[in-house]
Scaffold this motif. Sequence first.
Motif, short mmCIF file in Angstrom:
data_model
loop_
_atom_site.label_atom_id
_atom_site.label_comp_id
_atom_site.label_asym_id
_atom_site.label_seq_id
_atom_site.Cartn_x
_atom_site.Cartn_y
_atom_site.Cartn_z
N LEU A 23 0.83 -1.20 0.00
CA LEU A 23 0.00 0.00 0.00
C LEU A 23 0.87 1.26 0.00
O LEU A 23 0.56 2.23 -0.70
CB LEU A 23 -0.92 0.00 1.22
N ALA A 24 1.95 1.23 0.78
CA ALA A 24 2.86 2.39 0.81
C ALA A 24 3.45 2.64 -0.57
O ALA A 24 3.56 3.78 -1.03
CB ALA A 24 3.97 2.16 1.84
N GLY A 67 2.43 7.05 4.17
CA GLY A 67 1.83 8.17 3.46
C GLY A 67 1.59 9.41 4.29
O GLY A 67 0.84 10.30 3.88
N GLY A 68 2.22 9.51 5.46
CA GLY A 68 2.02 10.68 6.30
C GLY A 68 0.72 10.69 7.09
O GLY A 68 0.40 11.68 7.76
N TYR A 69 -0.05 9.60 7.04
CA TYR A 69 -1.30 9.53 7.79
C TYR A 69 -1.01 9.15 9.24
O TYR A 69 -0.37 8.12 9.49
CB TYR A 69 -2.23 8.48 7.18
N PRO A 70 -1.47 9.94 10.21
CA PRO A 70 -1.27 9.59 11.62
C PRO A 70 -1.99 8.28 11.96
O PRO A 70 -3.06 7.99 11.43
CB PRO A 70 -1.89 10.76 12.39
N PHE A 71 -1.38 7.50 12.83
CA PHE A 71 -1.94 6.22 13.25
C PHE A 71 -2.47 6.38 14.68
O PHE A 71 -1.72 6.28 15.64
CB PHE A 71 -0.85 5.15 13.20
N LEU A 84 -5.50 -3.00 11.27
CA LEU A 84 -6.40 -3.33 10.17
C LEU A 84 -7.24 -2.12 9.77
O LEU A 84 -7.38 -1.80 8.59
CB LEU A 84 -7.31 -4.50 10.56
N ASP A 85 -7.79 -1.46 10.77
CA ASP A 85 -8.62 -0.29 10.51
C ASP A 85 -7.79 0.83 9.89
O ASP A 85 -8.24 1.48 8.93
CB ASP A 85 -9.27 0.19 11.81
N VAL A 90 -6.45 4.24 5.11
CA VAL A 90 -5.48 4.88 4.22
C VAL A 90 -5.76 4.51 2.77
O VAL A 90 -5.77 5.37 1.88
CB VAL A 90 -4.04 4.48 4.61
N ALA A 91 -6.02 3.23 2.52
CA ALA A 91 -6.30 2.78 1.15
C ALA A 91 -7.55 3.47 0.59
O ALA A 91 -7.58 3.88 -0.57
CB ALA A 91 -6.47 1.27 1.12
N ARG A 92 -8.57 3.62 1.43
CA ARG A 92 -9.80 4.29 0.98
C ARG A 92 -9.56 5.78 0.74
O ARG A 92 -10.03 6.34 -0.24
CB ARG A 92 -10.91 4.10 2.02
#
Length: 329
Positions: A23-24, A67-71, A84-85, A90-92
Amino acid sequence: MVVPAVPPTRYDVAVIGAGPVGLACALEIQRRGLSVCVLDKGALVNSLVGYPTNMEFFSTPELLEIGGYPFPTSHYKPHREEALDYYQRVARSEKLPLRLYERVVGLGGELGNFTLTTSRGEVASRFVVVATGFFDVPNLLGVPGEDQPHVSHYYKEPYAHVGQRVIVIGAKNSSAKAALALTRSGAHVTLVVRGAALSESVKYWLRPDLLNRIAEGRITALYHTSVQAIGPDAIELLTPDGPQNLPADYVYALTGYRPDYSLLTALGVATATDAAATPLHDPATFETNRAGVYLAGTVCGGLNTSRWFIENGRHHAQVIAAHLAEQSH
């Protein structure tokens, strides 16, 4: 009337593997203006789907981000369900084109004009990135009875084994976690270890817990012991004291996993003759011996499956995306 064949959908890049590193890669490639699709023979982040329920990651959340998205997480270290969530969101958010439950079986063509053959048809692309990890191919014991329904190479959760006699084979983290969880849920656990002791790689918070449970007799540990055969209700062992037949209602053979070398061969990726059977690739660009085909993540390490993981493998995405962008101009 002859109906003309529908040409395969064409992309700049096809990424094989919809795990965190795949995905990355897709995310970084798409951000550079290249069209991309992600194929996986299973679910989105399929390996995480197969992880034990409520499994805790060793890494803290910022080391798993892509992708720079906070977890976000409610724990110091995230659990399987949170991961998983996170990766699904991120993919969506990136609107990544996903082709799930579509197995890649071959690759024709050459750099700039590849055709992937899949279980559902064909996908055309200029480049291919392989980010397939290693969790889908277990290291088999190679003994009679290993293919029976009460034998598994994947541990999920302990609740079905209350009151059962369960054999856990292995000496590393997966075996340690399974043995402890099964014991605390009421199973009668025997741990079978081929060597003289638990692996030094067992996490520091698991090792004393497991050793204490063994010392107090709640878990039976058999060292220097190998499996000879697995029957419907017993397992045949070779111990330092000779052959032993041990009753067993269920067997977890947690002996590790390896990359899918049959897929790599089908893709034309060669393997080195070193001990790790490392797939051939340029460590600077991650391009393999087959021009236009790249590796990313754990698969780069071959049998050395602890060399690359999410924490450091995710950085392969930026290197590969940059190289592909250069090749595309």
